[in-house]
Scaffold this motif. Structure first.
Motif, PDB file in Angstrom:
ATOM      1  N   TRP A  95      37.534  38.515  36.824  1.00  0.00           N
ATOM      2  CA  TRP A  95      38.595  38.886  37.756  1.00  0.00           C
ATOM      3  C   TRP A  95      38.939  37.687  38.632  1.00  0.00           C
ATOM      4  N   ASN A  96      40.129  37.731  39.288  1.00  0.00           N
ATOM      5  CA  ASN A  96      40.445  36.652  40.223  1.00  0.00           C
ATOM      6  C   ASN A  96      39.523  36.747  41.436  1.00  0.00           C
ATOM      7  N   GLY A  97      39.507  35.699  42.242  1.00  0.00           N
ATOM      8  CA  GLY A  97      38.545  35.588  43.329  1.00  0.00           C
ATOM      9  C   GLY A  97      38.553  36.742  44.306  1.00  0.00           C
ATOM     10  N   GLY A  98      39.749  37.173  44.710  1.00  0.00           N
ATOM     11  CA  GLY A  98      39.838  38.247  45.697  1.00  0.00           C
ATOM     12  C   GLY A  98      39.301  39.558  45.174  1.00  0.00           C
ATOM     13  N   VAL A  99      39.689  39.921  43.954  1.00  0.00           N
ATOM     14  CA  VAL A  99      39.225  41.180  43.365  1.00  0.00           C
ATOM     15  C   VAL A  99      37.714  41.147  43.160  1.00  0.00           C
ATOM     16  N   ALA A 100      37.205  40.014  42.691  1.00  0.00           N
ATOM     17  CA  ALA A 100      35.762  39.891  42.460  1.00  0.00           C
ATOM     18  C   ALA A 100      34.980  40.135  43.748  1.00  0.00           C
ATOM     19  N   TRP A 101      35.444  39.550  44.859  1.00  0.00           N
ATOM     20  CA  TRP A 101      34.731  39.721  46.135  1.00  0.00           C
ATOM     21  C   TRP A 101      34.777  41.174  46.595  1.00  0.00           C
TER      22      TRP A 101
END
Length: 567
Positions: free
Chosen positions: A240-246
């Motif tokens: 996932w992209n960084g924001g979704v992963a976090w």
């Protein structure tokens, strides 16, 4: 005389199962300080012991540490540590919102009783039905988490001691089943042992956290990770992209702070529940988040190779402890603390889950409700509800055999379902108005967030719940396959379909909301529905009761009220 007649003129007609005599009897019992449950054995839980029980069920540091494998690849140390902050804010806002409700309406039904009281009268049956199903399903899923995490912890111990061992999903399922059955046996045949077990649980948990921290820090002396790694390193191995992963990494912290509503379901077993239950709910979140932050910070400082922690067959927590101590034997000994803590949590969560199941069945909310509402005449244990919960939890665990992301699905389901059940009464309170917490014949609330902080907490909790609910049903990794799919969405759909079908064929014909709201709650519901204005002399009398400190629980019980009325 005229004052009394005036008061009678403005009293609304009672619409439920309670007579005016029963309401008066319950009110008199309340004014004497005995409450509607004037038993001596329900006075044994002090505020400290109630907080301890709530902390044991949350089991925060153990839950977050055991689920490190969720957050480390989905945000890394930044998600593990700083994810606790938004999770604490969101859960604290929900806890404060529900603490206000528990202060005015301390009810063992918790959020599905509050939903019936706070929703428009015509909506009460369907609203309490929906809330009850989400609450029960959330507790069923939560019961599954203890055995699930225990299975990962124990197979991890075998893997650390035997490098050639590769944990199999069916082996985790067997351990999961063993924990569940052991908890069932304790709840059915070891009911007299539970108070002592619950008292030992918080001591064991806190002592374990302190011991692991001290040993790891001492063994890693001079070889710690940098502050930049602990507080600022971001890792994303999800696809996932960084924001979704976090955001997906927030599941770990959110799971460690869920289920504070357990205190609300125990109001009949504590003194001054309108004071102790709200305090315990809030303090459980604060204590859980602060101890977890400290513990995880120590663990992160002692990690030497984060990639090995993420991929280790021993599991993320044990791999981190091993890197901190450098000793296989020492690490296995320290791992005993979370393993035993999970057994404590398993029996405690099953107790709360079965009581919630029994309460909903008693109100006619489940298929075959009369059967599941039965209690043992000798022990008072809802044995059928305990067995039902156990069977459903074991069936739920079959996900392990077919999915590599079963742990993520189980954690997601428990957090999503319970958060939705929290948001329904909070939403009605926010949109219908805070006057719902001030029924005319009830005492003036002595614990209130006020007209500013109340809505702020309501909005914060609702935003957090809606935001995380959407993301917590996402698959943990990309690309998605049958093996790594997040089956929480399947469970969510299944519960929705079952709840809908049972409402169509059963609920809409027979379910009229909680049947045992209590005589005082019946009065409150009738007053709120009629929009009755406060009666000044009654309000002052009730305020005097609160100031004198003799007011007890306003949770009702029809049998007690009837006995008092007959006398």
């Amino acid at each position: 005389m005229s004052s009394s007649s005036s008061a009678d003129d403005v009293r609304p007609q009672l619409k439920g199962t309670y007579s005016r005599a029963e309401v008066n009897a319950a009110t008199q019992s309340e004014q004497k300080g005995s409450g509607p449950f004037p038993r001596e054995d329900n006075r044994q839980f002090s505020l400290l012991s109630i907080i301890g029980l709530a902390y044991t069920i949350l089991n925060s540091w153990t839950a977050m540490a055991a689920s490190l494998s969720v957050a480390l690849p989905s945000g890394g140390p930044v998600a593990v540590l700083w994810g606790i902050v938004p999770a604490m804010i969101g859960n604290l806002a929900n806890a404060l919102s529900m603490a206000e409700m528990a202060h005015v309406y301390p009810s063992s039904g918790g959020q599905y009783h509050w939903s019936a009281l706070l929703s428009p009268p015509d909506w009460a049956p369907i609203v309490s039905w929906i809330t009850g199903w989400f609450c029960v399903a959330g507790w069923w899923a939560l019961t599954a988490t203890a055995g699930s995490l225990a299975g990962s912890l124990i197979t991890g111990m075998i893997a650390l001691n035997n490098p050639n061992y590769e944990p199999q999903r069916w082996q985790i399922f067997l351990i999961y089943t063993g924990y569940t059955l052991a908890a069932m046996c304790l709840n059915i045949w070891g009911i007299k042992l539970l108070p002592a077990i619950n008292k030992a649980a918080i001591t064991w948990s806190l002592a374990g956290a302190a011991t692991i921290c001290i040993v790891c820090l001492a063994c890693s002396s001079g070889n710690y990770q940098s502050g930049k790694f602990v507080f600022a390193t971001y890792i994303n191995e999800t696809g996932w992209n960084g924001g979704v992963a976090w955001i997906l990494g927030l599941l770990q912290a959110s799971f460690g702070l869920i289920a504070y509503d357990a205190v609300a379901h125990m109001v009949e077993e504590m003194p001054r529940p309108h004071i102790n239950a709200p305090r315990a709910m809030v303090l459980a979140v604060l204590i859980g988040s602060s101890t977890s932050f400290i513990f995880l910070m120590v663990i992160l400082f002692c990690i030497k190779d984060v990639d090995d922690v993420i991929t280790s067959s021993a599991g993320a927590l044990l791999a981190a402890i091993y890197q901190g101590t450098g000793s296989v034997a020492g690490s296995l000994c320290l791992q005993v603390f979370p393993v035993v803590s999970m057994m404590f949590a398993a029996q405690g969560i099953l107790t709360g889950s079965s009581r919630m199941t029994h309460a909903f069945a008693r109100d006619g909310g489940l298929p075959f409700s009369p059967f599941f509402a039965k209690v043992s005449p000798t022990t008072g244990v809802p044995v059928n509800a305990v067995i039902l919960t156990t069977v459903l939890v074991i069936i739920f665990g079959l996900i392990y055999i077919g999915s590599s992301s079963a742990l993520n699905a189980i954690l997601s389901s428990s957090v999503v379902f319970l958060n939705v059940s929290y948001s329904i009464p909070i939403g009605f309170l926010l949109f219908r108005g805070r006057h719902l917490l001030r029924p005319p014949s009830f005492p003036e609330p002595t614990m209130s967030l006020g007209n500013f902080w109340g809505p702020v907490c309501n909005v914060t909790g609702l935003v957090f719940t809606v935001f995380t609910t959407v993301f917590f049903v996402f698959p943990p990794d990309l690309p998605v396959s049958g093996l790594n799919m997040n089956y929480a969405i399947v469970v969510f759909a299944f519960i929705f379909i079952v709840a809908t079908l049972t409402w169509v064929f059963q609920g809409r014909k027979t379910f009229r909301g909680p049947r045992d709201l209590g005589a005082l709650f019946e009065l409150a519901r009738s007053e709120l529905a009629m929009g009755t204005a406060p009666v000044p002399h009654e309000r002052k009398a009730q305020e005097a009761i609160v100031e004198d400190g003799t007011s007890g629980s306003v949770a009702g019980n029809s049998e007690k009220a009837k006995e008092a009325a007959a006398q």
